[in-house]
Enzyme design. Structure first.
Site, PDB file in Angstrom:
ATOM      1  N   SER A  38       0.850  -1.191   0.000  1.00  0.00           N
ATOM      2  CA  SER A  38       0.000   0.000   0.000  1.00  0.00           C
ATOM      3  C   SER A  38       0.875   1.226   0.000  1.00  0.00           C
ATOM      4  CB  SER A  38      -0.916   0.001   1.216  1.00  0.00           C
ATOM      5  OG  SER A  38      -0.159   0.371   2.349  1.00  0.00           O
ATOM      6  N   LYS A  39       0.231   2.326  -0.375  1.00  0.00           N
ATOM      7  CA  LYS A  39       0.952   3.583  -0.563  1.00  0.00           C
ATOM      8  C   LYS A  39       1.775   3.991   0.648  1.00  0.00           C
ATOM      9  CE  LYS A  39      -3.022   5.070  -2.233  1.00  0.00           C
ATOM     10  NZ  LYS A  39      -4.170   5.847  -2.569  1.00  0.00           N
ATOM     11  N   ARG A  40       1.355   3.568   1.830  1.00  0.00           N
ATOM     12  CA  ARG A  40       2.041   4.052   3.026  1.00  0.00           C
ATOM     13  C   ARG A  40       3.481   3.565   3.131  1.00  0.00           C
ATOM     14  NH1 ARG A  40      -1.951   2.026   6.485  1.00  0.00           N
ATOM     15  NH2 ARG A  40      -3.266   2.084   4.656  1.00  0.00           N
ATOM     16  N   LYS A  41       3.743   2.339   2.658  1.00  0.00           N
ATOM     17  CA  LYS A  41       5.095   1.794   2.804  1.00  0.00           C
ATOM     18  C   LYS A  41       6.000   2.141   1.624  1.00  0.00           C
ATOM     19  CE  LYS A  41       4.852  -0.699   6.679  1.00  0.00           C
ATOM     20  NZ  LYS A  41       3.847  -1.731   6.854  1.00  0.00           N
ATOM     21  N   VAL A  89       3.207   2.769  -4.977  1.00  0.00           N
ATOM     22  CA  VAL A  89       2.550   1.660  -5.681  1.00  0.00           C
ATOM     23  C   VAL A  89       2.215   2.005  -7.127  1.00  0.00           C
ATOM     24  CG1 VAL A  89       1.541   0.655  -3.607  1.00  0.00           C
ATOM     25  CG2 VAL A  89       0.231   2.350  -4.886  1.00  0.00           C
TER      26      VAL A  89
END
Ligand code: GLU
Length: 462
Positions: free
Chosen positions: A249-252, A255
């Site tokens: 996901s975008k947080r890590k 993407v």
């Protein structure tokens, strides 16, 4: 003929790298079998559409080379299939199901449905439509044209069985499935109806898609059977994970595919890396071309374990592709990548042997090589107190007649000895004054490329 597809919904601002991995398998499977690959935009959930999302998705797919073999506009410019342009078709088929007694009209208001669901929840029941309208079909068919209504699929009783090419036989008890809305009151189909009708009409033989769609598949199977249509081959592939195994996901990590392409990851390297997500080369190879992948890929070899998408490994792989290029090829790519900067072509070409082994993506180039094109404006380490030292280097280097890396290096090493400065310190200071950085390509060679005048100029600091 084998026909595959990807069916993205324009609900994001670009194509997720996981969707490229899925698209790649579909593309490869079609090409391997001399079949066709199509792109269909599933834009029926109007509330979730991201403006510009579709155009960006198509642009990215084209950039990476996964282009469709077919367009609904015969002879015209390329366009994808778009569900929003096919509403009449879905309505016709939904009504056909009503006529066959496999689906029914429902005029329940959202208020009634909410009340019903709340009551079911308090009684700890699975929330399901209670089929109130099913009992009143005669009445409803008379007033439906003046009343907002949806069409629901009547889920039959019993077990639903189907085969998944990756996961084997799957059996689900239909009693837990709600009577799905298949046509909404605004005339748009829901995903389930749209996907089944289109996969059938577009003669899709293999549906290779992410495992997040596996829970929807029994509903699709019910629809295929209600229409009396043969099932395509289903293959549900595992979702990409972050290196810590959490969902990508975008947080890590980023993407979106264009993020990687914009950094100067080559499309062929990204495809190569993504090919290894949930599949391995039969000879254990890491690096292979798209043509080779198409030749050796087989649906039956798709693995069920969750593949890890590691941007560090992707960069490593891209570095391998950079190394395979000739100097000329890499120079062209660098010039194109930085075309707004109008870099000096000859200088780019000369610098490549110094950095080809070191850069992993095109955007690493200027980080390392900007000093070739302009003198440092600031230094990573303060060297203002070393004016005298650089003055001495200046006088020494002025004497070098043959401005070549070897002669430059010798002259600098001699001076270091004379001044009794450790080589490591001496060259760190030199690197700083010439490049402005602690890390740079090999210094003597870089100085040779920069030329004597430019180097002497850089030694005069204020
Ligand atoms: N529209 C779905 C998506 O956004 C397609 C799922 C499928 O491939 O059936 O991914």
């Amino acid at each position: 003929m084998v026909r595959t597809r990807i069916a993205p919904s324009p609900t994001g601002s670009d194509v997720h790298v996981g969707s490229i991995a899925t698209a790649l398998m579909n593309y490869a499977w079609a090409k391997k079998n001399n079949g066709q690959f199509i792109i269909r935009i599933e834009d029926t959930d109007r509330t979730r559409i991201v403006e510009g999302g579709e155009a960006q998705m198509l642009k990215t797919l084209k950039r990476i080379g996964l282009v469709a073999d077919e367009s609904p506009i015969v002879g015209g410019p390329y366009a994808p299939y778009r569900q929003s342009e096919r509403l009449d078709i879905y309505k016709k088929y939904a009504e056909e199901l009503v006529a066959k007694g496999k689906a029914y009209y429902c005029i329940c208001t959202p208020e009634r449905l909410t009340k019903m669901r709340n009551e079911q929840q308090t009684k700890k029941q699975i929330p399901k439509y209670d089929r109130l309208c099913l009992k009143k079909q005669d009445q409803i068919s008379k007033i439906k044209d003046q009343t907002p209504h949806v069409i629901r699929l009547q889920i039959p009783e019993g077990q639903i069985k189907f085969n998944d090419a990756v996961r084997g036989e799957i059996t689900i008890d239909a009693k837990n499935i709600d009577d799905q809305v298949i046509l909404k009151s605004d005339g748009f189909p829901t995903y389930h109806l749209g996907v089944v009708i289109d996969d059938y009409l577009m003669k899709i033989t293999h549906v290779i898609r992410g495992e997040e769609w596996l829970p929807s598949t029994p509903k699709h199977v019910i629809l295929y059977r209600a229409f009396g249509w043969e099932l395509p081959v289903f293959a549900h592939i595992s979702l990409l994970r972050n290196p810590d195994k959490s969902k990508l996901s975008k947080r890590k990590n980023p993407v979106w595919t264009s993020y990687y392409l914009d950094q100067g990851i080559f499309p062929e390297a990204l495809l190569n890396y993504l090919a290894l997500m949930g599949w391995s080369h039969p000879e254990g190879k890491d690096i292979f071309s798209l043509e080779e992948y198409i030749r050796v890929f087989d649906i039956k070899d798709i693995q069920t374990s969750s593949p890890v998408f590691d941007p560090v490994k992707l960069e490593w792989m891209n570095g391998m592709y950079i190394r395979q290029k000739s100097i000329r090829q890499l120079a062209d790519q660098i010039l194109e990548f930085y075309k707004d900067k109008k870099l000096d072509e000859a200088l780019v070409e000369k610098s490549i042997p110094l950095i080809q082994e070191r850069i992993k993506k095109l955007s690493d180039y200027l980080t390392l090589c900007e000093f070739f094109f302009k003198a440092p404006e600031k230094y990573e380490i303060d060297i203002t107190d070393k004016k005298d030292f650089f003055g001495k280097v200046h006088s020494e280097l002025e004497k070098v007649a043959d401005w070549k890396a070897l002669a430059i290096g010798e002259s600098l090493a001699n001076l270091a000895k004379k001044l009794e400065i450790k080589n490591s310190q001496f060259f760190a200071d030199m690197r700083m004054v010439i490049t402005g950085k602690k890390i740079s390509p090999p210094l003597n060679e870089s100085m040779e490329i920069l030329g004597k005048n430019e180097c002497l100029k850089r030694l005069t600091i204020n």
